[in-house]
Design an enzyme around this catalytic site. Structure first.
Site: not given
Ligand code: HBI
Ligand code: FE
Length: 282
Positions: A132, A137, A178, A197
């Site tokens: 993903h 991304h 997203e 994804s």
């Molecule tokens: N941590 N590794 C990871 N990946 C994310 O997309 C992610 C996260 N922590 C918090 C978070 N996303 C969300 O708060 C955001 O999607 C807003």
């Molecule tokens: Fe993501």
């Protein structure tokens, strides 16, 4: 990609030995032949869908990245990414606390999970795994406008924390980074990583008549709840990254003040008078 998960949510991944900023080292030798094979099958299946459903820029960038042969080395990716937009990807054990996550974005570091989903999660996984994070991304980190948007987003989120706006900003992140859709000359396409994804949600987000597709209004988007463990019921559409950049440029403090008097909207809410979009049959 996470959602409004409760704190009891059990985290996947090995957080032992991580650095204070939650980064770890990617151990390329730890991936099994079965995992490289699963990566190849995920990558090839998803790449075949991009020309029809993804923003052309994403399809082209994914094609140029050429990572279908196996799980990529983050070091090798960074040798290409840093010169392109001064971004880098950093290896993490999985989900990070919001503030840690946004601090990385604010410093042009994108956290990429090191583990790959199991075979029984081939078609769907709630938490972000390396497929993903990477497939969804990384291609857009090579686009200068989007790369700047993402850094500004991280910087804004750190400010939002003191203004109690994080919950609202998390929704904006969710419905753009997203699960965002974009209008192109060839019709609706997606740029959101959670859709890019996903084998099921990629066609669903464009072709299915069920979900509501509405033009992005920042306040309306930040009022709207989202689903973390099913396809989205609402998608927000932009006309360009420049539009996204400009709409999120002003200081958000007035937005948070206005939101305090506005109700939270359900994920399937449809408001009268909104500019909505139909689906696009395949
Ligand atoms: N941590 N590794 C990871 N990946 C994310 O997309 C992610 C996260 N922590 C918090 C978070 N996303 C969300 O708060 C955001 O999607 C807003
Ligand atoms: Fe993501």
């Amino acid at each position: 990609m996470t959602g409004e998960t409760d704190s009891s949510h059990r985290l996947r991944g090995n957080y032992d030995g991580m650095r204070p900023d939650y980064t770890v080292d990617q151990d390329l030798s730890a991936y099994t032949a079965a995992e490289h094979d699963r990566w190849r099958r995920l990558y090839l299946r998803q790449s075949a869908l991009l020309p029809r459903y993804a923003l052309p820029l994403v399809a082209e960038m994914t094609q140029r990245l050429h990572y279908e042969i196996g799980i990529p080395s983050f070091t090798e990716v960074n040798q290409r990414l840093k010169p392109a937009t001064r971004w880098q990807i950093v290896a993490v054990p999985g989900l990070l606390p919001d503030e840690v996550f946004f601090t990385h974005l604010a410093n042009r570091r994108f956290p990429v999970t090191v583990w790959l989903r199991r075979e029984d999660e081939f078609d769907y996984i709630v938490e972000p795994d390396i497929f993903h994070d990477f497939f969804g991304h990384v291609p857009l980190l090579f686009d200068p406008v989007f790369a700047d948007y993402l850094q500004k987003f991280g910087q804004g989120a750190l400010k939002a924390k003191s203004l109690h706006g994080l919950e609202y900003l998390a929704r904006l992140y969710w419905y753009t980074v997203e699960f965002g859709l974009i209008q192109t000359a060839a019709g609706l396409r997606t740029y959101g990583a959670g859709i890019l994804s996903s084998a099921g949600e990629l066609p669903y987000s464009i072709e299915n008549p069920e979900p509501y597709r509405v033009h992005l209004d920042i306040l309306r988007c930040m009022q709207t709840r989202y689903k973390i463990d099913s396809f989205q019921e609402t998608y927000f559409v932009i006309d360009s990254f420049q539009e996204l950049f400009e709409k999120t440029d002003p200081d958000f403090a007035p937005y948070y003040a206005a939101l305090r008097d506005r109700p939270h909207l359900s994920a399937d809410c449809r408001l009268p008078g909104e500019r909505s979009y139909g689906h696009q049959a395949g």
